[in-house]
Structure formats: structure tokens, C-alpha cells
Design a protein around this motif. Structure first.
Motif, short mmCIF file in Angstrom:
data_model
loop_
_atom_site.label_atom_id
_atom_site.label_comp_id
_atom_site.label_asym_id
_atom_site.label_seq_id
_atom_site.Cartn_x
_atom_site.Cartn_y
_atom_site.Cartn_z
N ILE A 225 -49.85 -105.98 2.96
CA ILE A 225 -50.59 -106.49 1.79
C ILE A 225 -50.80 -107.99 1.93
CG2 ILE A 225 -50.41 -106.93 -0.70
CD1 ILE A 225 -49.05 -104.18 -0.94
N MET A 226 -49.78 -108.70 2.40
CA MET A 226 -49.93 -110.14 2.63
C MET A 226 -51.04 -110.40 3.65
SD MET A 226 -47.17 -112.85 4.24
CE MET A 226 -47.29 -112.07 5.86
N GLY A 227 -51.06 -109.62 4.74
CA GLY A 227 -52.11 -109.78 5.74
C GLY A 227 -53.49 -109.48 5.17
N ALA A 228 -53.57 -108.44 4.32
CA ALA A 228 -54.85 -108.09 3.69
C ALA A 228 -55.32 -109.19 2.75
CB ALA A 228 -54.72 -106.77 2.94
N ARG A 229 -54.39 -109.80 2.01
CA ARG A 229 -54.76 -110.91 1.12
C ARG A 229 -55.25 -112.11 1.91
NH1 ARG A 229 -49.70 -110.73 -3.26
NH2 ARG A 229 -50.39 -108.83 -4.37
N MET A 230 -54.59 -112.38 3.02
CA MET A 230 -55.05 -113.49 3.87
C MET A 230 -56.43 -113.20 4.43
SD MET A 230 -51.48 -114.34 5.85
CE MET A 230 -52.24 -115.53 6.96
N GLU A 231 -56.65 -111.94 4.82
CA GLU A 231 -57.97 -111.54 5.31
C GLU A 231 -59.03 -111.74 4.22
OE1 GLU A 231 -60.30 -107.50 6.89
OE2 GLU A 231 -58.21 -107.41 6.24
N ALA A 232 -58.68 -111.36 2.97
CA ALA A 232 -59.62 -111.54 1.86
C ALA A 232 -59.91 -113.02 1.63
CB ALA A 232 -59.05 -110.90 0.59
N ASP A 233 -58.88 -113.86 1.76
CA ASP A 233 -59.09 -115.31 1.59
C ASP A 233 -60.01 -115.86 2.67
OD1 ASP A 233 -57.43 -115.23 -0.57
OD2 ASP A 233 -55.69 -116.08 0.45
N MET A 234 -59.79 -115.41 3.90
CA MET A 234 -60.65 -115.87 5.00
C MET A 234 -62.08 -115.37 4.80
SD MET A 234 -58.23 -115.34 8.35
CE MET A 234 -56.51 -115.86 8.33
N ARG A 235 -62.22 -114.11 4.36
CA ARG A 235 -63.57 -113.57 4.12
C ARG A 235 -64.26 -114.36 3.02
NH1 ARG A 235 -62.23 -108.56 3.77
NH2 ARG A 235 -62.63 -108.13 5.96
N ARG A 236 -63.49 -114.70 1.98
CA ARG A 236 -64.06 -115.53 0.89
C ARG A 236 -64.52 -116.88 1.42
NH1 ARG A 236 -59.31 -117.65 -2.04
NH2 ARG A 236 -59.39 -118.95 -0.17
N ASP A 237 -63.67 -117.52 2.23
CA ASP A 237 -64.02 -118.84 2.76
C ASP A 237 -65.23 -118.76 3.69
OD1 ASP A 237 -61.91 -119.83 1.35
OD2 ASP A 237 -60.59 -120.12 3.07
N LEU A 238 -65.28 -117.69 4.49
CA LEU A 238 -66.40 -117.54 5.42
C LEU A 238 -67.69 -117.28 4.67
CD1 LEU A 238 -67.18 -117.51 8.39
CD2 LEU A 238 -66.67 -115.07 8.46
N PHE A 239 -67.64 -116.44 3.63
CA PHE A 239 -68.83 -116.16 2.84
C PHE A 239 -69.29 -117.43 2.11
CE2 PHE A 239 -71.20 -114.67 -0.87
CZ PHE A 239 -72.10 -113.80 -0.26
N THR A 240 -68.32 -118.20 1.60
CA THR A 240 -68.66 -119.48 0.96
C THR A 240 -69.35 -120.41 1.94
OG1 THR A 240 -66.80 -119.26 -0.57
CG2 THR A 240 -67.71 -121.46 -0.29
N GLN A 241 -68.85 -120.43 3.17
CA GLN A 241 -69.47 -121.26 4.21
C GLN A 241 -70.87 -120.77 4.53
OE1 GLN A 241 -68.99 -124.04 5.42
NE2 GLN A 241 -69.29 -124.21 7.62
N PHE A 242 -71.07 -119.45 4.56
CA PHE A 242 -72.41 -118.91 4.77
C PHE A 242 -73.37 -119.39 3.69
CE2 PHE A 242 -70.84 -114.89 7.17
CZ PHE A 242 -70.87 -115.58 8.37
N GLN A 243 -72.89 -119.43 2.45
CA GLN A 243 -73.73 -119.87 1.34
C GLN A 243 -74.02 -121.37 1.44
OE1 GLN A 243 -74.98 -117.61 -1.03
NE2 GLN A 243 -74.08 -116.23 0.47
N ARG A 244 -73.12 -122.12 2.06
CA ARG A 244 -73.24 -123.57 2.15
C ARG A 244 -74.21 -123.98 3.26
NH1 ARG A 244 -68.07 -124.70 3.28
NH2 ARG A 244 -67.43 -124.55 1.10
#
Length: 585
Positions: free
Chosen positions: A85-104
Motif C-alpha cells: 500500500i505504501m508503494g502504491a501511494r508513492m506510485e500515485a504521488d509520482m503519477r500526480r506529479d508527472l501529470f501536473t508536469q504534463f499540464q505545466r
């Protein structure tokens, strides 16, 4: 180390989970290491003391072992469940950051990168990173605890045998490090090749109607087969390398047992070791070898995760071309006066698309841009909302340099209606509401009425809750265009850009949309890009732009009388200029 430091920062929000996971790992390791010691104690102090001592003590030791393994059960559950679950949450955080970067990132980034490859980085790469995030620290920590713990206990049992064991292990480690360096490049190549597979898939599916209309299914199969075979070849190469890597390490593991049996046999023959001590020693050898095998097997996971995170960081480190100044102020009370002053623009190192263009558009005026394709009309309009930044010169709105204002306020002040309308997967209501996230149902209906699309929507079975399909496939071009106009009505911006909004429509659709656009542009500063010159005859000013800059400007009648570029275009479209158009001002 920089990549490692950036990876570690994703653990920070989950420090409690991480430390608890490591504590559980310690407990599991201690329990595994304690079993041979308990067996050794029973062999020396209980099993040799007779029947009564054995019966008296065995229950206590059985209960103690059961307690230890119950504790181990809960620790193993926490490691497997909450560690993942910790790994999945970290993956979600990275996906969020990457998607935010895509928008930027700005348009220029997407001009150079394929959507399928970017999706591969968002999905495939991040899954491998998630597995590394969970299993990495845990596997390394548990393995080192067991290796060090079992090595110390092995030294206590027999020093010469353990030193021989250490020599074989050192050879094994050196071999693993050398092979790992070679495998790193292969796994990175795997990531690149699967991204190309995704790129081929995305291109083919997104353009499936074009593919079928040209009967080019076989050509698409060939393109996909090539990228698929390239990926297969890359995977085969990595598996061949892994095969040799794991086979050799398996051989070294067997060599450890051979060394122990031979040296143990010689020690028993010499009287320095008993058979029971050799059995206990072999139990510890198993504890010593098992984490070595875990580390060896972890190599593939590490290399995949490392390659994925490296590609993730490549995007995260990309600097957006369009950045907002730290002291940028919001653009407020916009009247809509626009001025392009000596504007030049080029894409990367290409030749200038625009050179020293100067245009002033007063508040509320309707200005049309015409000229040959590639002359820079759309580029000029793309510079206004800062989809790209000017190479030279300035653009101002109400006297404010657009680079000095916040991007949100700038883009909220501009409404764009394009020829190629994008519909998001969802309902008609959701697509119209994209113009204003908090819009009420009544506002959405009013926007649809203004865009002459309300009656059509109500004729559908589900009305505003009708799904439009992927990219609005269930709607005609005219219907999608009117929905996009409804979006802009809802947004209600003071500045409007109409980029060939009617050029691909039939006459009836164009009539409806021209009525909608006429309402929409009322009392707004409007820039129109058009090839159909009949749609801009009533513009306040028409500007002719070619690759050499602004060539002509004036009203429709003035430009017709000028008998220049605009008059030639008009003549080509209408097969002769009406003599009534050639009247003096």
C-alpha cells in the motif's frame, strides 16, 4: 546519488509506515535467525538430558516458538499488505506529479513528443517504480540483517569454514556487480521499446477511421509488428543476460554447500566438528544463502524500477518554456485592447514564422486575419494566450505585457473556438461546463441556447446527460462546433479568437454557427482567422499576413479596391469580383 535522493523524498509522507515496515522486517529476521539457535540449545541442553527433562521442557519451547511465529505472521502480513500500500501511494504521488508536469509543459513540448510514449511513462514505468519502492528497502534491509546475523553465528560455530565461505561469497558479489552494470542499459532499452509499442498503438487507434477509410489495416499491422518485434528482441536480450546471471549465481550458491560439506567432512574427520554442529551450520548456511538469492532475484526489479524512475525524472526535470513570473499580477477588468509590437517568433532553431509584426486592435473591434497557409496567422493568435512566447517584441492587453500577468487570468480572459473541436469523453453537460467548472444547470442551458444547440440537445433521449462518445464521435462536425461555442458563451471572456471555426462545415451548419458566432462576438474584441472570405466581409478591419509579415490592412471594400493580395484571394473564391465591391469610399 541525485536520483536516489529524489527517489527517497517520496518516502517522506509515509515515514511511519516505512519505519513500521522496517521494524517488522527486523522481527521477521530475528525469528528466522533464532530457530537454529533454539535447535542448537535443545540439542546441547535438553535432548541429551533424558526423557523427563525433555517432556518437562519441550512444551515451554513449543509455546515459545509458536508465540514467535504468531508474531512473525502479523509482521509478515504488515510487510506484504501495508508495504505494498505504501508503494502504491508513492506510485500515485509520482503519477500526480508527472501529470501536473504534463499540464505545466507548453505546446512546444507536445510538438516534439508522442502521446503514446508519454502514456507509457505515466503507466508502465511508474508500476515498476512502485514495486521497487516497496520491495527495495525491505529486501535489502532483511537480506543484510540475515546475511550479517547468520555470518556472525557461523563464525561462532566454525571460523575456518566461514572464512572459506566468505571467499566464495566475495567472488559471487563481484560477478553480480559486473553483470548488473551490463543489465542496466538493457532494461533502459526495454522501457524505450515498450514506449514505442504504446506510441504505435495510440497512433493507430486514434486514427482508426483514417486507417479504415484508406484500407490501410495491413500497413498499420506492419508498423505495429515492427515496434512489437523490436520490444521482443530487447526483452529476449535482457532475458538471455538474466539467464546467465541467475544460472551463474545458482552455481555459486551450490558451490557454497559443496565447500561446507567438504570442509565440514574434513573437520569431522579431524575431530574439530561434530555431526550435530555440521547440521546446525547447514541450517545457518540456508539462512545465509536465501537472502543472497533474494538480492540476486531483486536485481531485475531494481533495474526495471531504476530505468523507470530515470525516465520519470527526465520529464520532471524538463523546464517549461512558458513560466509565470514570481511577481505576476492578475489581469483584471479586461477591456480587450490588444497590441502586437514588433513581434517575431520562431520554433526552436527554425526560421522566423513571424517577423516584426505590429498590429493594434482597439477594444470591441472585430479583426480578421487572412493569408496563405503557413503565413503565421494561427501562430500569432497562439502567442496571445502564451501557448508560445514571442522570440522578440511584446504583446500587451490593456497596456499590460502578457508576460507580466498570471497565466490563469490571461487565459481566462480569452475564449478560443477552433476548427478542430475536441470533445472530452463524458456527457454534453460536462463538455459545455468545461467553460466554467461551477456553472449551474440554468447557465449551461442559457449557453446552449445562445449557441443554437439547445433544441438539438433536448431532442436526444437523455438530453444534456447524453454521452458524446470518445472525441465526440456521436456528434456531427456542426454539432460539436456549436457545443464548443456554448463553452465559450459560458466562459464569457472579453477577448475572442475564432480560428477557422466554420471552414469544415456544410452551408446549413455554417449558417447556424455564423449566427452563434455573431452573438458571441458582440461587444468583444474578436480576432478571426478565416479562409472563407465571405464570413469576414463585415469585419471592422481585415489584415493580410504572409510569410513576409503584414502586407495589407483595411475594410473589405478598401482591400477589394486596392486590387492586391486580398482582392486576388476574393476573386479566386468567387470567380470575379462584383463591380459593386469596387466603389469609392
Amino acid at each position: 546519488m541525485n536520483i536516489l535522493n529524489r527517489f527517497v523524498r517520496y518516502y517522506k509522507p509515509y515515514r511511519l509506515l516505512f519505519y513500521t515496515d522496517m521494524l517488522c522486517a527486523v522481527i521477521v529476521s530475528v525469528v528466522d535467525l533464532s530457530f537454529p539457535q533454539i535447535l542448537n540449545h535443545l540439542n546441547k541442553n535438553v535432548f541429551t538430558q533424558g526423557r523427563e527433562v525433555i517432556l518437562h521442557s519441550i512444551g515451554f519451547f513449543g509455546a515459545a516458538l509458536l508465540t514467535l511465529y504468531i508474531i512473525r505472521y502479523f509482521c509478515q502480513y504488515f510487510i506484504t499488505c501495508w508495504g505494498h500500500i505504501m508503494g502504491a501511494r508513492m506510485e500515485a504521488d509520482m503519477r500526480r506529479d508527472l501529470f501536473t508536469q504534463f499540464q505545466r509543459l507548453s505546446f512546444s513540448y507536445y510538438d516534439q513528443n508522442n502521446t503514446g510514449e508519454l502514456m507509457s511513462r505515466l503507466v508502465n514505468d511508474l508500476f515498476d517504480i512502485s514495486e521497487l519502492a516497496h520491495h527495495g528497502p525491505e529486501n535489502i534491509f532483511i537480506s543484510f540483517l540475515k546475511i550479517i546475523g547468520s555470518f556472525v553465528l557461523l563464525m561462532l560455530l566454525n571460523v575456518p569454514m566461514t572464512l572459506i565461505l566468505l571467499a566464495v561469497t566475495a567472488i559471487m558479489v563481484i560477478f553480480s556487480i559486473q553483470r548488473n552494470l551490463k543489465m542496466k542499459a538493457v532494461f533502459l532499452d526495454n522501457r524505450v521499446k515498450i514506449a514505442k509499442v504504446n506510441t504505435s498503438l495510440q497512433d493507430s487507434l486514434a486514427g482508426i477511421r483514417v486507417v479504415k477509410s484508406f484500407a490501410n489495416e495491413e500497413a498499420e499491422k506492419m508498423k505495429f509488428r515492427k515496434s512489437n518485434q523490436d520490444f521482443l528482441a530487447s526483452k529476449a536480450s535482457s532475458y538471455k543476460m538474466m539467464g546467465g546471471y541467475f544460472a551463474w549465481n545458482s552455481f555459486f550458491s551450490g558451490l557454497l554447500y559443496i565447500v561446507v560439506i567438504i570442509s565440514g567432512g574434513l573437520s569431522i574427520a579431524g575431530g574439530s566438528l561434530t555431526l550435530t554442529e555440521l547440521v546446525i551450520y547447514l541450517l545457518y548456511i540456508n539462512i545465509f544463502v536465501q537472502p543472497l538469492e533474494v538480492l540476486i532475484n531483486f536485481t531485475e526489479q531494481f533495474q526495471k524500477g531504476f530505468a523507470g524512475f530515470k525516465r520519470f525524472e527526465e520529464i520532471m526535470e524538463t523546464k517549461p518554456d512558458i513560466i509565470e513570473k514570481p511577481n505576476a499580477l492578475p489581469l483584471e477588468n479586461v477591456k480587450g485592447e490588444i497590441e502586437f509590437s514588433n513581434v517575431s517568433f520562431r520554433y526552436n532553431l527554425d526560421d522566423d514564422v513571424l517577423q516584426n509584426v505590429s498590429v493594434r486592435i482597439p477594444t470591441g473591434r472585430k479583426v480578421a486575419l487572412v493569408g496563405p497557409s503557413g503565413g503565421g496567422k494561427t501562430t500569432l493568435c497562439s502567442l496571445l494566450p502564451r501557448f508560445y512566447d514571442v522570440t522578440e517584441g511584446t504583446i500587451t492587453i490593456d497596456g499590460n505585457d502578457i508576460r507580466d500577468v498570471t497565466l490563469d487570468s490571461l487565459r481566462n480572459a480569452i475564449g478560443i473556438v477552433q476548427q478542430d473541436v475536441y470533445m472530452f469523453s463524458g456527457t454534453i453537460k460536462e463538455n459545455i461546463a468545461y467553460g466554467k467548472a461551477n456553472a449551474s444547470d440554468q447557465e449551461i442551458i442559457e449557453a446552449a441556447r445562445s449557441a443554437n444547440i439547445h433544441e438539438f440537445i433536448m431532442s436526444l433521449g437523455l438530453g444534456y446527460d447524453t454521452f458524446v462518445g470518445e472525441r465526440g464521435v456521436r456528434l456531427s462536425g456542426g454539432q460539436k462546433q456549436r457545443l464548443s461555442i456554448a463553452r465559450v458563451f459560458l466562459k464569457n471572456p472579453p477577448i475572442l479568437i475564432l480560428d477557422e471555426a466554420t471552414s469544415a462545415l456544410d452551408n446549413e451548419s455554417e449558417r447556424y454557427i455564423q449566427e452563434s458566432l455573431s452573438k458571441l462576438s458582440h461587444n468583444r474584441t474578436t480576432i478571426i482567422i478565416a479562409h472563407r472570405l465571405s464570413t469576414i466581409k463585415n469585419a471592422d478591419e481585415i489584415i493580410v499576413i504572409t510569410d513576409e509579415g503584414v502586407q495589407e490592412r483595411g475594410t473589405h471594400r478598401q482591400l477589394v479596391n486596392l486590387d492586391g493580395i486580398y482582392a486576388r484571394y476574393y476573386n479566386m473564391q468567387f470567380e470575379g469580383i462584383d463591380t459593386q465591391e469596387r466603389q469609392p469610399e
